[in-house]
Scaffold this active site. Sequence first.
Site, PDB file in Angstrom:
ATOM      1  N   ASP A 197      -1.633  -5.872   2.281  1.00 16.26           N
ATOM      2  CA  ASP A 197      -1.288  -5.654   0.875  1.00 16.26           C
ATOM      3  C   ASP A 197      -1.492  -7.000   0.185  1.00 16.26           C
ATOM      4  OD1 ASP A 197      -0.060  -5.388  -1.589  1.00 16.26           O
ATOM      5  OD2 ASP A 197       1.968  -5.084  -0.788  1.00 16.26           O
TER       6      ASP A 197
ATOM      7  N   GLU B 277      -3.343   1.388  -3.533  1.00 15.07           N
ATOM      8  CA  GLU B 277      -1.954   1.115  -3.148  1.00 15.07           C
ATOM      9  C   GLU B 277      -1.101   2.396  -3.096  1.00 15.07           C
ATOM     10  OE1 GLU B 277      -1.039  -1.969  -5.943  1.00 15.07           O
ATOM     11  OE2 GLU B 277      -2.366  -3.381  -4.916  1.00 15.07           O
TER      12      GLU B 277
ATOM     13  N   ASP C 296       5.466   2.208  -8.793  1.00 17.33           N
ATOM     14  CA  ASP C 296       5.359   0.876  -8.180  1.00 17.33           C
ATOM     15  C   ASP C 296       5.689  -0.193  -9.216  1.00 17.33           C
ATOM     16  OD1 ASP C 296       4.565  -1.488  -7.015  1.00 17.33           O
ATOM     17  OD2 ASP C 296       2.625  -0.760  -6.317  1.00 17.33           O
TER      18      ASP C 296
END
Length: 604
Positions: A12, A150, A172
Site C-alpha cells: 500500500d 485500493e 477510505d
Amino acid sequence: MNQPTSPIIGIDLGTTNSVVAALLGGKVQVLEEQGEAILPSVVGLTLDDKLIVGTTAKNQLAAFPERTISSVKRQMGQAIKVKLADQEFSPQEISAIILRRLRQRAETVLGVEVTRAVITVPAFFDEDQRQATREAGTLAGLTVERIINEPTAASLVYHAGESARRHLIVYDLGGGTFDVSIVRVEDGVIEVLSSKGDTQLGGDDFDQLLTKHVADIFLTQHGVDLMSQSTTRWRLIQACERAKCELSFHGVTQVAEEFIATVDGQPVNLDVEIARGEYETLIAPLIEQTIACVDQAIRDSGLTVSQLDELILVGGSTRTPLVQNRLREEFQRDPQWSVNPDLAVALGAATQAAMQDGQAVGPVLIDIATHTLGIEALTGSPFNPELKFVPILRRNSPLPAKYDEVFSTVTEDQDTVNFRVYQGESDQLSRNRLIGNFLLQGLNESDQADGEILVQFELTLDGILKVTATERKTGLSKGIKIDNALSQMEQEGSQHSFNRLEEMFGASDELMGLGEVVEAASFGEIEEEPDIHIHRADSASRPASKLAQLVTRARALAGSLSGDDAQDVERLLDSITQAEQRGDDAALGNLESELDDLLFYLDA
Ligand code: AMP
C-alpha cells in the site's frame, strides 16, 4: 540447501503512510520492522546528505522542510521535478525510494530476496498515474505483477474468494485524502462501480482545526500565540494529533506539552482539556462533506442504499467515532472495520499477491466484538431527557478493546448511580439484554467532587468484560467483571423474541414478570435498586445546568402534588420545554427563577 522461492509482496503506497504485507506461515500478515507496521511516506536528506526514509525523515520535516519531501503521491503522473536540498527528482524516483525501503523490510522479515510486488493505487488514478507507479516499482527493483485499486484491496481482505454477489461501500479516510467507492463482489471478481473523493481532505485537516481551537484557548489564557513560531506551532500540532487519536477511545483528553512558552520570564505549560463533543463540533462540517460524496457515489453506481450489503472502513481517520456514527445513521449499516483500517489495503494487496502466486487464501479473520455493549443513561436535552441505551464499545470493534465515555450525575447532590450494563443494537433499552449492574456510592462526599463520571469498558479476547465507573475529580471507583460477556451474546435470539413479544403485547404485567425472572435467572447478579441515573455528558449538557437540575427536582415532586400546586408545576415545565425548543434564552432565565421560587415554596 534449496533457496526458498521469492514470494510476491503486497504494497500500500500511501500519501501519508505506506505498508508492506505478504503471506507468511500460511497467513496474510503485515511485515513489521522493530514493532512498526507503518512507514511514513516521507523521504529526506540529512545535513550530511544521507538519504533517510520513514519516521526519521518525518521527524525532520518541520525543522528542514527544504530537505524533506512528503505526500509525493499527489504528484505522481505529472511531468515535474521535486526538489530535495539541491537535487531534483521525479515523483516516481521519490516513490521508488519508499518502495525500495519497503522491499528491504520484506527481505529482512521473510529472509529471501524479494523481486515481485502487487501495488495499490486510488480508484481515481488515471493511466499516467498508474504508469508512474509501475515505473516507481521498476526503479525499486520490483517487477510489478499487478496494480490494483485500493477499494478492491480492502474488499479482498473481507471477501477473498467469495462467490455470492455483494455490494459494498468502501469508505477510505486517511491523513490527507478521502475517497469512497461502490464495489461489487461476485464469483471471486471485484469490480469498482463508482468512485468519488476529495484529494485534499483527511485527518490532517482535523489536526489543523483542533490546533487552531487549542491555540485560541492558550492565547486567551496566557496572551501567547503558539502559532506565530514554527517550533511551538509544530509541538502544538503534534500534541493535537495525539489528542485527536485519544478522543477516538476516550470521552475526554488533555492536550499537554511542558514549557511550551515563556510569560513574564516564567515557563508556561500547555494543558487544555478537550471533550469529545467539543472536538466533534469542530470537525462535523468536514464529515458532512464526506457523507455528500458517499451519496454521490451511490447515485453514480446506479444502486440504491437498500441494495448495499456492507460498509467497509479504511484509513486511520475512520477510527473517529463521529465518522462511524454518521455513517451508521445515514446508511443504516454497522460499519466493518475489524481489520485495522491502517493496514487493510496492504493486507488486501498481499491477498491478491498470494492468489496471483497460486496460493489459497481466504478472508483475513480476526477477533471482534460481535455485539454492542453500553449502559443505560439519560440522553438528549437536559429539559426533556430520555432513558436510552448508550453504546460504549461498538459491535465489530477489534479485540482486545478499551473505550471510555464521560457522564454526569443528574442532580448536584446525587450520591449514588446505578450502572446497568446492556448488550444489543437498539437505542431502546427494552430491546437489548441487561447483562449486569453495580452501584457507585459515596459520590459528592468530597469537596473536589463535580458530578463527572468516567465509564470504561474493556473487553478481552476471551470475552471477559470489565466495566469501571470512576468519579473523575476524586478517583472514587467501582466496577463489575462479566466473565462470559460473549457467550451470553449467544442467547440473544431468545431474548430478542421475548422483547419483541413484550412490545407487541404492550408490556403486560404477565410478560414484565417473566422478563424479570429471565434476566435475574440468567445473570443472578442484577441488583434491583431504585433508578439512580446518570446523564450522557456532551458539550451542551456538561455539567448539568441549574435549570436542568430544577426541572429534575420538579419532575420528581410532581407525582406527589395535587390541585393548584400540581398545575403550577405542570404549567412551568411546559413553558420551559417550549422556550427550550424555541431557543429563547431570555424566557428560560425568567422561568428558571420562577421554578426556583416555586420549589422553595413547595419544599417549605
Ligand atoms: P492513513 O493515511 O490511513 O495512514 O491515516 C492516517 C491518519 O489517520 C492520520 O491523520 C492519523 O492522525 C489518523 N489516525 C490514526 N489513528 C487515529 C485514531 N485513533 N483516531 C483518529 N484518527 C487517527
